[in-house]
Write a protein that holds these residues in place. Structure first.
Motif, PDB file in Angstrom:
ATOM      1  N   SER A   1       8.707  -2.583 -31.125  1.00 55.43           N
ATOM      2  CA  SER A   1       7.997  -1.342 -30.810  1.00 55.43           C
ATOM      3  C   SER A   1       6.725  -1.644 -30.020  1.00 55.43           C
ATOM      4  CB  SER A   1       7.669  -0.583 -32.098  1.00 55.43           C
ATOM      5  OG  SER A   1       6.866  -1.398 -32.934  1.00 55.43           O
ATOM      6  N   LEU A   2       6.821  -2.602 -29.100  1.00 60.17           N
ATOM      7  CA  LEU A   2       5.668  -2.971 -28.282  1.00 60.17           C
ATOM      8  C   LEU A   2       5.551  -2.035 -27.087  1.00 60.17           C
ATOM      9  CD1 LEU A   2       6.028  -6.873 -28.205  1.00 60.17           C
ATOM     10  CD2 LEU A   2       4.486  -5.528 -29.606  1.00 60.17           C
ATOM     11  N   ASP A   3       4.305  -1.740 -26.710  1.00 58.57           N
ATOM     12  CA  ASP A   3       4.022  -0.936 -25.526  1.00 58.57           C
ATOM     13  C   ASP A   3       3.503  -1.852 -24.436  1.00 58.57           C
ATOM     14  OD1 ASP A   3       4.544   1.430 -26.978  1.00 58.57           O
ATOM     15  OD2 ASP A   3       2.462   1.501 -27.680  1.00 58.57           O
ATOM     16  N   GLU A   4       3.983  -1.628 -23.211  1.00 55.60           N
ATOM     17  CA  GLU A   4       3.457  -2.428 -22.103  1.00 55.60           C
ATOM     18  C   GLU A   4       2.002  -2.046 -21.873  1.00 55.60           C
ATOM     19  OE1 GLU A   4       4.283  -2.066 -17.623  1.00 55.60           O
ATOM     20  OE2 GLU A   4       5.616  -3.679 -18.302  1.00 55.60           O
ATOM     21  N   LEU A   5       1.175  -3.054 -21.733  1.00 56.59           N
ATOM     22  CA  LEU A   5      -0.252  -2.836 -21.526  1.00 56.59           C
ATOM     23  C   LEU A   5      -0.603  -2.989 -20.057  1.00 56.59           C
ATOM     24  CD1 LEU A   5      -2.859  -2.269 -23.086  1.00 56.59           C
ATOM     25  CD2 LEU A   5      -3.135  -4.725 -23.356  1.00 56.59           C
ATOM     26  N   MET A   6      -0.185  -4.108 -19.462  1.00 56.59           N
ATOM     27  CA  MET A   6      -0.459  -4.310 -18.044  1.00 56.59           C
ATOM     28  C   MET A   6       0.414  -5.414 -17.491  1.00 56.59           C
ATOM     29  SD  MET A   6      -4.207  -6.068 -18.074  1.00 56.59           S
ATOM     30  CE  MET A   6      -4.317  -7.562 -17.160  1.00 56.59           C
ATOM     31  N   ARG A   7       0.505  -5.436 -16.134  1.00 57.65           N
ATOM     32  CA  ARG A   7       1.244  -6.465 -15.402  1.00 57.65           C
ATOM     33  C   ARG A   7       0.338  -7.022 -14.326  1.00 57.65           C
ATOM     34  NH1 ARG A   7       5.849  -2.365 -15.146  1.00 57.65           N
ATOM     35  NH2 ARG A   7       4.603  -1.545 -13.466  1.00 57.65           N
ATOM     36  N   ILE A   8       0.467  -8.325 -14.097  1.00 62.12           N
ATOM     37  CA  ILE A   8      -0.313  -8.981 -13.051  1.00 62.12           C
ATOM     38  C   ILE A   8       0.642  -9.829 -12.226  1.00 62.12           C
ATOM     39  CG2 ILE A   8      -2.156 -10.634 -12.523  1.00 62.12           C
ATOM     40  CD1 ILE A   8      -3.297  -9.978 -15.344  1.00 62.12           C
ATOM     41  N   LYS A   9       0.608  -9.669 -10.924  1.00 63.43           N
ATOM     42  CA  LYS A   9       1.347 -10.540 -10.017  1.00 63.43           C
ATOM     43  C   LYS A   9       0.304 -11.184  -9.117  1.00 63.43           C
ATOM     44  CE  LYS A   9       5.070 -10.773  -6.654  1.00 63.43           C
ATOM     45  NZ  LYS A   9       4.377 -11.693  -5.795  1.00 63.43           N
TER      46      LYS A   9
ATOM     47  N   PHE B   1       1.602  -8.122 -20.320  1.00 70.81           N
ATOM     48  CA  PHE B   1       0.992  -7.992 -21.629  1.00 70.81           C
ATOM     49  C   PHE B   1       1.568  -6.775 -22.337  1.00 70.81           C
ATOM     50  CE2 PHE B   1      -2.163 -10.332 -19.222  1.00 70.81           C
ATOM     51  CZ  PHE B   1      -2.592 -11.298 -20.121  1.00 70.81           C
ATOM     52  N   TYR B   2       1.859  -6.955 -23.617  1.00 73.41           N
ATOM     53  CA  TYR B   2       2.379  -5.882 -24.453  1.00 73.41           C
ATOM     54  C   TYR B   2       1.577  -5.861 -25.753  1.00 73.41           C
ATOM     55  CZ  TYR B   2       6.371  -6.315 -21.317  1.00 73.41           C
ATOM     56  OH  TYR B   2       7.173  -6.373 -20.207  1.00 73.41           O
ATOM     57  N   ILE B   3       1.513  -4.684 -26.372  1.00 75.85           N
ATOM     58  CA  ILE B   3       0.777  -4.564 -27.635  1.00 75.85           C
ATOM     59  C   ILE B   3       1.558  -3.721 -28.633  1.00 75.85           C
ATOM     60  CG2 ILE B   3      -1.540  -4.825 -26.671  1.00 75.85           C
ATOM     61  CD1 ILE B   3      -1.762  -1.703 -26.885  1.00 75.85           C
ATOM     62  N   LYS B   4       1.257  -3.972 -29.885  1.00 76.79           N
ATOM     63  CA  LYS B   4       1.689  -3.093 -30.969  1.00 76.79           C
ATOM     64  C   LYS B   4       0.407  -2.428 -31.444  1.00 76.79           C
ATOM     65  CE  LYS B   4       5.033  -4.367 -33.468  1.00 76.79           C
ATOM     66  NZ  LYS B   4       5.938  -5.039 -34.386  1.00 76.79           N
ATOM     67  N   PRO B   5       0.305  -1.101 -31.341  1.00 72.58           N
ATOM     68  CA  PRO B   5      -0.945  -0.412 -31.662  1.00 72.58           C
ATOM     69  C   PRO B   5      -1.484  -0.763 -33.047  1.00 72.58           C
ATOM     70  CG  PRO B   5       0.622   1.098 -30.685  1.00 72.58           C
ATOM     71  CD  PRO B   5       1.357  -0.183 -30.954  1.00 72.58           C
ATOM     72  N   GLY B   6      -2.807  -0.729 -33.146  1.00 70.23           N
ATOM     73  CA  GLY B   6      -3.495  -1.029 -34.399  1.00 70.23           C
ATOM     74  C   GLY B   6      -4.181   0.199 -34.967  1.00 70.23           C
ATOM     75  N   ASN B   7      -5.242  -0.056 -35.728  1.00 73.99           N
ATOM     76  CA  ASN B   7      -5.948   1.015 -36.436  1.00 73.99           C
ATOM     77  C   ASN B   7      -6.750   1.929 -35.516  1.00 73.99           C
ATOM     78  OD1 ASN B   7      -4.967  -0.122 -38.757  1.00 73.99           O
ATOM     79  ND2 ASN B   7      -6.810  -1.305 -39.159  1.00 73.99           N
TER      80      ASN B   7
END
Length: 178
Positions: free
Chosen positions: A96-104, A113-119
């Motif tokens: 259930s990761l959300d894409e955060l950003m891409r760098i080329k 970068f992907y994240i799993k949301p926190g508090n």
């Protein structure tokens, strides 16, 4: 009733442990450099008796105290890199990761970068980075980085730089909600 609960726990357990150890097979694989730091290491670091009143030092200690683990797997082997790419793709589809950003970058690196949301907006439960590079000078390199815990995105780049983690310099640009 107890039997039903036990059966449910046993049925769910493989999925929970599978998510936590999805990439562990690379730890002892030939042509893979790995670094695994567990919560015990971070608990030890957080107990260091620093008499410093420095706010940055205190923030750093708070960060490491809330990390469960860091896992980094690096390879320059094309075959292993292809396996990693497939496993990353499968992991991202099943998590259930959300894409955060891409760098080329100009030097052939693709970093995601992907994240799993926190508090809250500044914290995540998992930060996942996947780097594929094809630098003419250094050759191909693939890096998988996963950090789990209660992660403060404002502080995580400092930790990555201190640990000399590949791709760590890009973490300073990571902000939730980009």
């Amino acid at each position: 009733m107890k039997k039903v609960v036990i059966v449910l726990i046993l049925a769910v357990l493989p999925y929970v442990s599978n998510a936590q150890s999805y990439f562990d097979k690379y730890e002892n694989m030939k042509d893979v450099t790995s670094m695994v730091m567990t919560s015990k290491m971070f608990k030890l670091l957080s107990k260091i008796d620093l008499e410093s009143q420095d706010e940055e030092t205190q923030q750093y200690l708070n960060l490491v105290e809330n990390i469960n683990n860091i896992k980094v797997f690096v390879t320059e082997n094309k075959e292993v890199s292809n396996k990693m790419r497939g496993d990353v793709s499968s992991y991202l589809k099943s998590s259930s990761l959300d894409e955060l950003m891409r760098i080329k970058s100009d030097d052939g690196e693709n970093i995601k970068f992907y994240i799993k949301p926190g508090n809250d907006e500044d914290h995540v439960r998992e930060l996942f980075m996947y780097l594929e590079g094809n630098d003419e000078k250094d050759g191909p390199e693939t890096v998988i980085l996963t950090i789990t815990g209660n992660i403060d995105l404002k502080q995580v780049s400092k930790l990555a730089n201190d640990l000399n983690i590949p791709g760590g310099k890009e973490l300073k640009n990571v902000k939730k909600g980009n």
